[in-house]
Design a protein around this motif. Sequence first.
Motif, PDB file in Angstrom:
ATOM      1  N   THR A  31       0.851  -1.194   0.000  1.00 29.45           N
ATOM      2  CA  THR A  31       0.000   0.000   0.000  1.00 29.45           C
ATOM      3  C   THR A  31       0.887   1.245   0.000  1.00 29.45           C
ATOM      4  N   GLU A  32       0.274   2.385  -0.292  1.00 35.44           N
ATOM      5  CA  GLU A  32       1.010   3.646  -0.389  1.00 35.44           C
ATOM      6  C   GLU A  32       1.776   3.954   0.898  1.00 35.44           C
ATOM      7  N   SER A  33       1.165   3.705   2.046  1.00 34.97           N
ATOM      8  CA  SER A  33       1.798   4.057   3.323  1.00 34.97           C
ATOM      9  C   SER A  33       3.031   3.201   3.608  1.00 34.97           C
ATOM     10  N   ASP A  34       3.127   2.029   2.962  1.00 30.90           N
ATOM     11  CA  ASP A  34       4.276   1.151   3.199  1.00 30.90           C
ATOM     12  C   ASP A  34       5.593   1.761   2.721  1.00 30.90           C
ATOM     13  N   PHE A  35       5.530   2.681   1.749  1.00 30.63           N
ATOM     14  CA  PHE A  35       6.763   3.265   1.215  1.00 30.63           C
ATOM     15  C   PHE A  35       7.576   3.957   2.312  1.00 30.63           C
ATOM     16  N   ASP A  36       6.889   4.507   3.307  1.00 23.17           N
ATOM     17  CA  ASP A  36       7.562   5.281   4.361  1.00 23.17           C
ATOM     18  C   ASP A  36       8.518   4.429   5.203  1.00 23.17           C
ATOM     19  N   GLN A  37       8.298   3.111   5.192  1.00 29.25           N
ATOM     20  CA  GLN A  37       9.086   2.236   6.072  1.00 29.25           C
ATOM     21  C   GLN A  37      10.476   1.910   5.513  1.00 29.25           C
ATOM     22  N   TYR A  38      10.735   2.258   4.243  1.00 31.23           N
ATOM     23  CA  TYR A  38      11.945   1.768   3.571  1.00 31.23           C
ATOM     24  C   TYR A  38      12.794   2.907   3.031  1.00 31.23           C
ATOM     25  N   SER A  39      14.107   2.671   3.014  1.00 29.31           N
ATOM     26  CA  SER A  39      15.050   3.676   2.502  1.00 29.31           C
ATOM     27  C   SER A  39      15.321   3.504   1.013  1.00 29.31           C
ATOM     28  N   HIS A  40      15.115   2.291   0.506  1.00 29.32           N
ATOM     29  CA  HIS A  40      15.376   1.957  -0.894  1.00 29.32           C
ATOM     30  C   HIS A  40      14.201   1.120  -1.421  1.00 29.32           C
ATOM     31  N   ILE A  41      13.868   1.317  -2.687  1.00 29.00           N
ATOM     32  CA  ILE A  41      12.692   0.662  -3.276  1.00 29.00           C
ATOM     33  C   ILE A  41      13.113  -0.138  -4.502  1.00 29.00           C
ATOM     34  N   ILE A  42      12.680  -1.406  -4.593  1.00 26.68           N
ATOM     35  CA  ILE A  42      12.887  -2.219  -5.799  1.00 26.68           C
ATOM     36  C   ILE A  42      11.534  -2.529  -6.425  1.00 26.68           C
ATOM     37  N   ILE A  43      11.444  -2.294  -7.737  1.00 24.41           N
ATOM     38  CA  ILE A  43      10.252  -2.684  -8.505  1.00 24.41           C
ATOM     39  C   ILE A  43      10.651  -3.891  -9.352  1.00 24.41           C
ATOM     40  N   PRO A  44      10.264  -5.102  -8.924  1.00 24.13           N
ATOM     41  CA  PRO A  44      10.598  -6.285  -9.715  1.00 24.13           C
ATOM     42  C   PRO A  44       9.589  -6.419 -10.857  1.00 24.13           C
ATOM     43  N   GLY A  45       9.756  -7.442 -11.652  1.00 19.45           N
ATOM     44  CA  GLY A  45       8.758  -7.648 -12.700  1.00 19.45           C
ATOM     45  C   GLY A  45       9.158  -8.774 -13.618  1.00 19.45           C
ATOM     46  N   VAL A  46       8.191  -9.613 -13.928  1.00 18.11           N
ATOM     47  CA  VAL A  46       8.373 -10.689 -14.897  1.00 18.11           C
ATOM     48  C   VAL A  46       7.118 -10.681 -15.754  1.00 18.11           C
ATOM     49  N   GLY A  47       7.297 -10.838 -17.073  1.00 16.97           N
ATOM     50  CA  GLY A  47       6.108 -10.973 -17.905  1.00 16.97           C
ATOM     51  C   GLY A  47       5.788  -9.754 -18.736  1.00 16.97           C
ATOM     52  N   HIS A  48       4.543  -9.330 -18.715  1.00 10.47           N
ATOM     53  CA  HIS A  48       3.961  -8.384 -19.674  1.00 10.47           C
ATOM     54  C   HIS A  48       3.899  -6.979 -19.076  1.00 10.47           C
ATOM     55  N   ALA A  49       4.545  -6.011 -19.752  1.00  3.87           N
ATOM     56  CA  ALA A  49       4.609  -4.641 -19.212  1.00  3.87           C
ATOM     57  C   ALA A  49       3.226  -4.013 -19.078  1.00  3.87           C
ATOM     58  N   GLY A  50       2.362  -4.218 -20.085  1.00  3.25           N
ATOM     59  CA  GLY A  50       1.017  -3.643 -20.032  1.00  3.25           C
ATOM     60  C   GLY A  50       0.212  -4.180 -18.861  1.00  3.25           C
ATOM     61  N   ALA A  51       0.288  -5.504 -18.666  1.00  2.00           N
ATOM     62  CA  ALA A  51      -0.435  -6.138 -17.551  1.00  2.00           C
ATOM     63  C   ALA A  51       0.152  -5.682 -16.218  1.00  2.00           C
ATOM     64  N   ALA A  52       1.483  -5.538 -16.160  1.00  2.00           N
ATOM     65  CA  ALA A  52       2.132  -5.082 -14.923  1.00  2.00           C
ATOM     66  C   ALA A  52       1.687  -3.663 -14.586  1.00  2.00           C
ATOM     67  N   MET A  53       1.579  -2.802 -15.603  1.00  2.00           N
ATOM     68  CA  MET A  53       1.145  -1.428 -15.362  1.00  2.00           C
ATOM     69  C   MET A  53      -0.292  -1.400 -14.845  1.00  2.00           C
ATOM     70  N   GLU A  54      -1.135  -2.250 -15.401  1.00  2.00           N
ATOM     71  CA  GLU A  54      -2.528  -2.339 -14.924  1.00  2.00           C
ATOM     72  C   GLU A  54      -2.572  -2.736 -13.451  1.00  2.00           C
ATOM     73  N   LYS A  55      -1.748  -3.712 -13.091  1.00  2.00           N
ATOM     74  CA  LYS A  55      -1.720  -4.151 -11.682  1.00  2.00           C
ATOM     75  C   LYS A  55      -1.246  -3.025 -10.768  1.00  2.00           C
ATOM     76  N   LEU A  56      -0.245  -2.267 -11.227  1.00  2.00           N
ATOM     77  CA  LEU A  56       0.240  -1.130 -10.434  1.00  2.00           C
ATOM     78  C   LEU A  56      -0.862  -0.091 -10.244  1.00  2.00           C
ATOM     79  N   GLN A  57      -1.627   0.140 -11.311  1.00  2.00           N
ATOM     80  CA  GLN A  57      -2.713   1.125 -11.222  1.00  2.00           C
ATOM     81  C   GLN A  57      -3.816   0.632 -10.292  1.00  2.00           C
ATOM     82  N   GLN A  58      -4.152  -0.654 -10.407  1.00  2.00           N
ATOM     83  CA  GLN A  58      -5.213  -1.221  -9.556  1.00  2.00           C
ATOM     84  C   GLN A  58      -4.822  -1.173  -8.083  1.00  2.00           C
ATOM     85  N   SER A  59      -3.533  -1.317  -7.801  1.00  2.00           N
ATOM     86  CA  SER A  59      -3.071  -1.313  -6.414  1.00  2.00           C
ATOM     87  C   SER A  59      -2.949   0.113  -5.862  1.00  2.00           C
TER      88      SER A  59
END
Length: 197
Positions: A31-59
């Motif tokens: 969730t959005e509030s979880d970002f505050d807990q970390y000093s560094h952020i990794i965005i992993p990803g396997v598969g389809h960029a369009g589908a991944a973007m949709e999931k990011l938007q839905q979340s």
Amino acid sequence: MIGIVNYGAGNIFSLTSALDRLKLNYGMINTESDFDQYSHIIIPGVGHAGAAMEKLQQSGLADVIPLITKPVLGICVGMQLLTAHSQEGDAVLTNIIPVRTLLFDKKLGIKIPHMGWNNIEIKDNPLFAGIEDKTQFYFVHSYFIEYNPIFGIATADYGLKYAAAIQRDNFFGVQFHPEKSGQAGERLLLNFSNLKS
């Protein structure tokens, strides 16, 4: 501490295993509030960029990521999400780094997907500290990010020269999988964990 953006975009076991080997602490960002807990952020990803973007938007995370001021590392599809547009699904992406993600052309006489070890040419960048030029990293992808000298910090050659790694400000992306690239990949993850905001 590293936060891994958890938006259902593929298997992250190899990434967490690499972080465990390096004794780097990490947790999941759901969730959005979880970002505050970390000093560094990794965005992993396997598969389809369009589908991944949709999931990011839905979340609800797609609007938050461009506003992050901490070091961010996109891996594979996670890197592609940082670009403006992908031919995969004709998807509009975050446009954090204004370059395009394109499909390899079979006319180049290459196998698609590009799968396996490939050496990369490295620019002087803290992400690659202690990693020699022409070091090999492990790639698995059918789409590539066009090389732009403003944002490209490493290139690979597979039928054509393309961006193996990119950077804009605190945002970094690598097309290869550092978590599957042996000692060099682990050094890169360690370097990332040492970047300052």
